[in-house]
Design a protein around this motif. Structure first.
Motif, mmCIF file in Angstrom:
data_model
loop_
_atom_site.group_PDB
_atom_site.id
_atom_site.type_symbol
_atom_site.label_atom_id
_atom_site.label_comp_id
_atom_site.label_asym_id
_atom_site.label_seq_id
_atom_site.Cartn_x
_atom_site.Cartn_y
_atom_site.Cartn_z
ATOM 1 N N LEU A 1 45.946 42.211 39.595
ATOM 2 C CA LEU A 1 46.825 42.881 38.641
ATOM 3 C C LEU A 1 46.377 42.618 37.209
ATOM 4 O O LEU A 1 46.332 43.538 36.378
ATOM 5 C CB LEU A 1 48.271 42.417 38.843
ATOM 6 N N GLN A 2 46.051 41.381 36.892
ATOM 7 C CA GLN A 2 45.563 41.065 35.552
ATOM 8 C C GLN A 2 44.355 41.919 35.178
ATOM 9 O O GLN A 2 44.291 42.501 34.095
ATOM 10 C CB GLN A 2 45.169 39.588 35.474
ATOM 11 N N MET B 1 53.883 40.800 30.601
ATOM 12 C CA MET B 1 52.470 40.420 30.564
ATOM 13 C C MET B 1 51.776 41.084 29.378
ATOM 14 O O MET B 1 50.987 40.468 28.672
ATOM 15 C CB MET B 1 51.782 40.831 31.872
ATOM 16 N N TRP B 2 52.095 42.345 29.173
ATOM 17 C CA TRP B 2 51.482 43.098 28.077
ATOM 18 C C TRP B 2 52.010 42.628 26.728
ATOM 19 O O TRP B 2 51.241 42.434 25.769
ATOM 20 C CB TRP B 2 51.777 44.586 28.274
ATOM 21 N N SER B 3 53.327 42.417 26.606
ATOM 22 C CA SER B 3 53.945 42.050 25.335
ATOM 23 C C SER B 3 53.592 40.641 24.883
ATOM 24 O O SER B 3 53.654 40.335 23.699
ATOM 25 C CB SER B 3 55.474 42.161 25.439
ATOM 26 N N ASN B 4 53.249 39.782 25.832
ATOM 27 C CA ASN B 4 52.965 38.400 25.479
ATOM 28 C C ASN B 4 51.771 38.269 24.544
ATOM 29 O O ASN B 4 51.710 37.371 23.718
ATOM 30 C CB ASN B 4 52.712 37.591 26.751
ATOM 31 N N ALA C 1 49.020 36.643 29.695
ATOM 32 C CA ALA C 1 48.447 37.937 29.329
ATOM 33 C C ALA C 1 47.299 38.258 30.271
ATOM 34 O O ALA C 1 46.658 37.359 30.799
ATOM 35 C CB ALA C 1 47.946 37.905 27.879
ATOM 36 N N PRO C 2 47.046 39.558 30.501
ATOM 37 C CA PRO C 2 45.942 39.924 31.391
ATOM 38 C C PRO C 2 44.614 39.350 30.928
ATOM 39 O O PRO C 2 44.290 39.381 29.751
ATOM 40 C CB PRO C 2 45.939 41.459 31.322
#
Length: 641
Positions: free
Chosen positions: A339-340, A611-614, A638-639
């Motif tokens: 997913l990352q 995950m994106w906002s971090n 985060a990815p």
């Protein structure tokens, strides 16, 4: 298939080179940059050699008189036939690539009437392109009308622009900053509909859009969608036999054109009708040409209820195909890592958990084939989703039931009834517009205040609610969801997914069939008749499973892997959202119960959003794994890049 990038400001060649380096996975077979002698534009391409693999097919390509320079990503159906026709008129052709054809057609259109969109409307295929006119200092950017290939455009100081096949490559021209105003649309759709991207000053060119830039001034034109170019009604076939024959001819030619490649070709195979039908026709085309059947690929699951491996293997034996079974990830760290990496490739919030499967599948496909045929688009064109049946029921019967009676029944059944019935009753309490909003909004947590992008089509003028929903999925959901996934996951491993069902003649034929005819006998009635001669009878009648993972199980695994206990998970998932603490726990328990798939999907979307906002910006930074912060923390990883 390639990655393209460019910019209009002076002395941008080094920045374009940096952008292309970030797109190298899209084009491992070569790289080229052209810079305007007057430093007004630089454009470049990284190449995946699928057609005319000789040096003659390299890009950028320049017209014989030196006026026009083109970079092109994608393929044009039947381009060899078109080039042969040009040769007969005395035109000199330097290669047999798709780009060569486009480089002849667009300058001719510009010279005659300037109608670039009109010229592109005559081409079937999947593409994104950039054409520089040296004499007029004009940059043309265009994207195919189905939205199969992406093209991102960045606004720069003094009216200049930069463009690239992926948004992350635009970080070469300046920092990318998150745009959280996309939040409501993201949670409703589970992706960010174009032209928004999740990055400030970066837009995704909408499907079929032609952008013209000259000296800081931007104008737009629109390529006519093939579905809106249907034949006059008196020429349309009337009987089921005629409809089937017309659609079959269009699909057969589209499959044959998609297989026209100077490299290895594969097909996705499944237990359903779309990929299976395309694979069957591809094998038939190969036999006609005296070629070996293309290799097949299928995703396998441990859960028998989700696994289509045996059906795909039986079909492959029937077709004479070699087939590879790719195992879906099962362990929490495997799902999380895939997913990352998938989110890093997309570089924006994207909540379809199937992206994990598509990435895993594409890695294996890339080891065997550069071109792979897929059945994307079949559900949208031929009426395959169950909610279309609900819309048809609403059109024919439910809207005539008094509203007070509909609301009473909805209250009586409530949320405790069968999922599909509950959703039907919830959306069916008012007019068709309300039903459209409820049935297409994927968010199951009201506190997130999700909302669909505005749809300007009139329900009555589109032929009813079912027709409107099919058109909306074709024009908005398909490019933003499945096609985004296919492009980004395939190109991460140098795979060009070709989609014969989105050939323009196929789309036109499907649009010429009444919605009620598509939806007969549970949907895909005409399409089922088209593929029936190619598939075993037991395959034709198999129930639809779909390319979907067990979302509730994956959600529980990933969240526990990252955060641990339920309280910490709820704190992290809902951080920044006005959802009461007790409701958070209720949503979490429903999501992982396996009995509320809509809630599970919404919380998966929340996890992806966090995950994106971090990250401080959408320019991804490599981070440490889970152990780099305490489990009690609400931080989100985060990815990884």
């Amino acid at each position: 298939m390639c990655g393209i990038a460019g910019a209009t400001a002076k002395n941008d060649q080094a920045l374009v080179a940096s952008a292309l380096n970030q797109l190298s996975h899209r084009g491992p077979d070569g790289q080229g940059i052209w810079c305007d002698p007057d430093h007004r534009c630089a454009i470049g391409c990284v190449r995946l050699a699928t057609t005319d693999v000789s040096p003659d097919g390299a890009q950028p390509v320049t017209s014989a008189d030196g006026r026009f320079v083109l970079v092109f990503n994608g393929y044009i159906a039947g381009h060899r036939r078109a080039l042969a026709a040009l040769k007969k008129t005395g035109v000199s052709v330097g290669s047999h690539s798709d780009a060569e054809l486009v480089l002849h057609l667009l300058p001719h259109a510009i010279a005659v009437d300037g109608d670039v969109a009109g010229a592109l409307a005559q081409l079937s295929g999947q593409y994104a392109l950039a054409l520089w006119d040296r004499d007029q200092a004009v940059l043309y950017l265009a994207r195919d009308p189905l939205g199969i290939k992406p093209l991102y455009v960045m606004k720069r100081p003094d009216g200049h622009v930069a463009f690239a096949s992926e948004p992350s490559a635009l970080s070469a021209f300046g920092p990318l900053h998150r745009d959280e105003t996309v939040r409501a649309h993201y949670f409703a759709h589970l992706f960010v509909p174009s032209p928004a991207t999740g990055s400030v000053d970066v837009g995704l060119l909408p499907p079929g859009r032609v952008l013209r830039w000259q000296n800081g001034q931007v104008t737009h034109d629109q390529i006519i969608h093939p579905a809106k170019r249907t034949a006059s009604t008196h020429n349309l076939p009337r009987t089921q036999t005629d409809l089937t024959a017309k659609l079959h001819g269009a699909v057969w030619q589209s499959v044959a054109d998609a297989m026209d490649a100077d490299c290895s070709v594969g097909t996705l195979v499944s237990g359903g009708l779309d990929s299976a039908g395309i694979a069957a026709m591809a094998c038939s085309v190969a036999r006609e040409r005296g070629q070996v059947s293309p290799t097949g690929f299928v995703m396998g699951f441990n859960d028998p209820a989700m696994d289509e491996t045996r059906a795909a293997q039986r079909l492959a034996r029937h077709l004479g195909q070699e087939i590879h079974v790719v195992s879906a990830p099962e362990k929490p760290h495997e799902i999380f890592e895939e997913l990352q990496k998938a989110l890093h490739s997309i570089d924006g919030p994207f909540a379809n958990p199937s992206v994990v499967l598509m990435r895993r599948l594409s890695r294996v496909v890339g080891g065997h084939a550069k071109v792979c045929l897929s059945g994307d688009g079949g559900d949208e064109l031929f009426g395959g989703y169950p909610r279309y049946q609900g819309a048809r029921l609403f059109d024919q019967y439910w809207r005539f039931v008094p509203v007070s009676v509909r609301r009473m029944i909805a209250r009586m059944v409530g949320r405790n009834g069968p999922r599909n019935m509950a959703r039907f009753l919830e959306g069916g309490q008012g007019d068709a517009r309300r039903a459209f909003e409820v049935w297409n909004n994927r968010c199951a947590v009201p506190e997130l205040k999700a909302g669909l992008v505005k749809d300007t089509q009139d329900v009555d003028r589109t032929g009813g609610l079912a027709a409107l929903m099919m058109a909306f999925d074709r024009d908005v959901t398909l490019p933003g969801n499945q096609l985004m996934m296919s492009d980004r996951m395939g190109m991460a491993f140098g795979v060009e997914y070709r989609l014969p069902l989105l050939g323009h003649d196929v789309v036109r034929a499907a649009a010429g069939i009444e919605t009620k005819q598509h939806l007969r006998r549970g949907g895909k009635d005409i399409w089922r008749a088209v593929v029936a001669p190619y598939l075993p009878k037991e395959h034709i009648n198999r129930p639809k499973i779909g390319f979907n993972p067990p979302t509730s199980d994956w959600l529980a695994k990933v969240c526990r892997h990252v955060w641990g206990d339920a309280e910490t998970i709820c704190t992290a998932l809902f951080d920044g959202f006005d959802v009461p603490k007790d409701r958070r726990a209720v949503y979490w328990q429903r999501a992982i119960s396996g009995r509320a798939p809509d809630v599970a999907l919404t919380l998966w979307a929340l996890m992806v959003w966090q995950m994106w906002s971090n990250d401080g910006s959408v320019k991804r930074q490599r981070v440490l794994a889970q152990q780099s912060f305490p489990r009690s923390s609400a931080r989100v990883i985060a990815p990884a890049s």
